[in-house]
Scaffold this motif. Structure first.
Motif, PDB file in Angstrom:
ATOM      1  N   GLU A  59     131.421 -58.437 -44.688  1.00 43.68           N
ATOM      2  CA  GLU A  59     132.329 -58.668 -43.681  1.00 43.68           C
ATOM      3  C   GLU A  59     131.851 -58.119 -42.490  1.00 43.68           C
ATOM      4  O   GLU A  59     132.389 -58.622 -41.413  1.00 43.68           O
ATOM      5  CB  GLU A  59     133.563 -57.659 -44.544  1.00 43.68           C
ATOM      6  CG  GLU A  59     133.920 -58.409 -45.632  1.00 43.68           C
ATOM      7  CD  GLU A  59     135.054 -57.300 -46.314  1.00 43.68           C
ATOM      8  OE1 GLU A  59     136.257 -57.816 -46.518  1.00 43.68           O
ATOM      9  OE2 GLU A  59     134.859 -56.195 -46.763  1.00 43.68           O
ATOM     10  N   LEU A  60     130.957 -56.924 -42.337  1.00 47.71           N
ATOM     11  CA  LEU A  60     130.771 -56.148 -41.040  1.00 47.71           C
ATOM     12  C   LEU A  60     130.049 -57.158 -40.141  1.00 47.71           C
ATOM     13  O   LEU A  60     130.117 -57.320 -39.063  1.00 47.71           O
ATOM     14  CB  LEU A  60     129.966 -55.177 -41.476  1.00 47.71           C
ATOM     15  CG  LEU A  60     129.745 -54.197 -40.477  1.00 47.71           C
ATOM     16  CD1 LEU A  60     130.838 -53.277 -40.008  1.00 47.71           C
ATOM     17  CD2 LEU A  60     128.505 -53.273 -40.640  1.00 47.71           C
ATOM     18  N   ASP A  61     129.290 -58.216 -41.006  1.00 44.47           N
ATOM     19  CA  ASP A  61     128.471 -59.143 -40.140  1.00 44.47           C
ATOM     20  C   ASP A  61     129.173 -60.032 -39.382  1.00 44.47           C
ATOM     21  O   ASP A  61     128.870 -60.772 -38.186  1.00 44.47           O
ATOM     22  CB  ASP A  61     127.357 -59.613 -41.087  1.00 44.47           C
ATOM     23  CG  ASP A  61     126.223 -59.038 -41.386  1.00 44.47           C
ATOM     24  OD1 ASP A  61     126.201 -57.775 -41.110  1.00 44.47           O
ATOM     25  OD2 ASP A  61     125.626 -59.322 -42.386  1.00 44.47           O
ATOM     26  N   LYS A  62     130.474 -60.176 -39.793  1.00 42.99           N
ATOM     27  CA  LYS A  62     131.328 -61.270 -39.188  1.00 42.99           C
ATOM     28  C   LYS A  62     131.927 -60.488 -37.804  1.00 42.99           C
ATOM     29  O   LYS A  62     132.771 -61.288 -37.074  1.00 42.99           O
ATOM     30  CB  LYS A  62     132.404 -61.425 -39.896  1.00 42.99           C
ATOM     31  CG  LYS A  62     131.830 -62.576 -41.137  1.00 42.99           C
ATOM     32  CD  LYS A  62     132.746 -62.962 -41.954  1.00 42.99           C
ATOM     33  CE  LYS A  62     132.166 -63.624 -43.150  1.00 42.99           C
ATOM     34  NZ  LYS A  62     132.598 -63.355 -44.350  1.00 42.99           N
ATOM     35  N   GLY A  63     131.983 -59.304 -37.614  1.00 42.83           N
ATOM     36  CA  GLY A  63     132.470 -58.609 -36.400  1.00 42.83           C
ATOM     37  C   GLY A  63     132.965 -57.275 -36.810  1.00 42.83           C
ATOM     38  O   GLY A  63     133.290 -56.919 -37.963  1.00 42.83           O
ATOM     39  N   ARG A  64     133.025 -56.202 -35.892  1.00 41.27           N
ATOM     40  CA  ARG A  64     133.435 -54.840 -36.231  1.00 41.27           C
ATOM     41  C   ARG A  64     134.210 -54.351 -34.726  1.00 41.27           C
ATOM     42  O   ARG A  64     134.265 -54.880 -33.932  1.00 41.27           O
ATOM     43  CB  ARG A  64     132.318 -54.191 -36.388  1.00 41.27           C
ATOM     44  CG  ARG A  64     131.192 -54.079 -35.201  1.00 41.27           C
ATOM     45  CD  ARG A  64     130.093 -53.313 -35.589  1.00 41.27           C
ATOM     46  NE  ARG A  64     130.139 -52.081 -36.004  1.00 41.27           N
ATOM     47  CZ  ARG A  64     129.160 -51.151 -36.568  1.00 41.27           C
ATOM     48  NH1 ARG A  64     128.084 -51.638 -36.764  1.00 41.27           N
ATOM     49  NH2 ARG A  64     129.481 -50.014 -36.961  1.00 41.27           N
ATOM     50  N   ILE A  65     134.912 -53.062 -35.226  1.00 43.57           N
ATOM     51  CA  ILE A  65     135.542 -52.474 -34.062  1.00 43.57           C
ATOM     52  C   ILE A  65     134.544 -51.718 -33.442  1.00 43.57           C
ATOM     53  O   ILE A  65     133.780 -50.965 -33.991  1.00 43.57           O
ATOM     54  CB  ILE A  65     136.767 -51.740 -34.601  1.00 43.57           C
ATOM     55  CG1 ILE A  65     137.670 -52.602 -35.239  1.00 43.57           C
ATOM     56  CG2 ILE A  65     137.482 -50.733 -33.468  1.00 43.57           C
ATOM     57  CD1 ILE A  65     138.848 -51.714 -35.855  1.00 43.57           C
ATOM     58  N   PRO A  66     134.450 -51.641 -32.016  1.00 38.51           N
ATOM     59  CA  PRO A  66     133.280 -50.930 -31.306  1.00 38.51           C
ATOM     60  C   PRO A  66     133.582 -49.540 -31.700  1.00 38.51           C
ATOM     61  O   PRO A  66     134.744 -49.023 -31.937  1.00 38.51           O
ATOM     62  CB  PRO A  66     133.899 -51.163 -29.900  1.00 38.51           C
ATOM     63  CG  PRO A  66     134.887 -52.417 -29.735  1.00 38.51           C
ATOM     64  CD  PRO A  66     135.265 -52.527 -31.081  1.00 38.51           C
ATOM     65  N   GLY A  67     132.307 -48.863 -31.836  1.00 38.74           N
ATOM     66  CA  GLY A  67     132.242 -47.496 -32.277  1.00 38.74           C
ATOM     67  C   GLY A  67     132.375 -46.952 -33.640  1.00 38.74           C
ATOM     68  O   GLY A  67     132.402 -45.918 -33.920  1.00 38.74           O
ATOM     69  N   SER A  68     132.597 -48.249 -34.729  1.00 38.82           N
ATOM     70  CA  SER A  68     132.768 -47.756 -35.862  1.00 38.82           C
ATOM     71  C   SER A  68     131.581 -47.396 -36.745  1.00 38.82           C
ATOM     72  O   SER A  68     130.676 -47.779 -36.393  1.00 38.82           O
ATOM     73  CB  SER A  68     133.743 -48.796 -36.737  1.00 38.82           C
ATOM     74  OG  SER A  68     132.791 -50.102 -36.461  1.00 38.82           O
ATOM     75  N   VAL A  69     131.754 -46.532 -37.807  1.00 40.05           N
ATOM     76  CA  VAL A  69     130.560 -46.196 -38.492  1.00 40.05           C
ATOM     77  C   VAL A  69     130.707 -46.998 -39.899  1.00 40.05           C
ATOM     78  O   VAL A  69     131.880 -46.733 -40.443  1.00 40.05           O
ATOM     79  CB  VAL A  69     130.662 -44.446 -38.708  1.00 40.05           C
ATOM     80  CG1 VAL A  69     129.315 -44.324 -39.700  1.00 40.05           C
ATOM     81  CG2 VAL A  69     130.521 -43.971 -37.306  1.00 40.05           C
ATOM     82  N   HIS A  70     129.733 -47.747 -40.479  1.00 34.93           N
ATOM     83  CA  HIS A  70     129.869 -48.500 -41.626  1.00 34.93           C
ATOM     84  C   HIS A  70     129.813 -47.229 -42.657  1.00 34.93           C
ATOM     85  O   HIS A  70     128.330 -47.085 -43.118  1.00 34.93           O
ATOM     86  CB  HIS A  70     128.889 -49.306 -41.798  1.00 34.93           C
ATOM     87  CG  HIS A  70     129.050 -50.411 -42.790  1.00 34.93           C
ATOM     88  ND1 HIS A  70     127.898 -50.867 -43.484  1.00 34.93           N
ATOM     89  CD2 HIS A  70     130.273 -50.929 -43.570  1.00 34.93           C
ATOM     90  CE1 HIS A  70     128.317 -51.631 -44.509  1.00 34.93           C
ATOM     91  NE2 HIS A  70     129.905 -51.660 -44.497  1.00 34.93           N
TER      92      HIS A  70
END
Length: 119
Positions: free
Chosen positions: A34-45
């Motif tokens: 899911e992360l590879d499709k996009g993320r909120i800037p600055g988030s930690v996975h």
């Protein structure tokens, strides 16, 4: 003392914090796919099934694994999010039980963020 009601944060409130607040600690609990499709800037996975373990790590180990300083229990802007809202709520509940007083779930989740951001 702790209520079972998950504290939430709105898109507008989160948007105001992203990139502007030094205190924001935004945790993305989605899967790597899911992360590879996009993320909120600055988030930690930190995937949902590792949230509890991550939040109970020693600060040095946390920093070594995630590359950021572990949030203190009184972190003012600790926000969790997933794709649709449910896992973010679960992660927020776990954090609250561990003593994170201000943990909140971005209930709109990445789905709302991506729609509003047009990504």
């Amino acid at each position: 003392m702790a209520s079972s009601v998950t504290k939430e944060i709105s898109y507008e409130d989160l948007k105001a914090l992203v990139g502007k607040s030094q205190n924001l600690f935004l945790v993305d609990v989605r899967s790597k796919e899911e992360l590879d499709k996009g993320r909120i800037p600055g988030s930690v996975h930190i995937p949902i099934d590792t949230v509890e373990a991550a939040l109970t790590m020693e600060p040095e180990a946390f920093k070594a694994k995630y590359g950021v300083t572990k949030p203190p229990l009184d972190a003012p802007e600790l926000v969790f999010h997933c794709q649709m809202g449910r896992r973010g709520g679960m992660a927020t509940d776990k954090a609250s039980k561990l003593g994170y007083m201000n943990a909140r779930n971005y209930a709109g989740a990445y789905k709302e963020w991506s729609e509003k951001e047009g990504k």
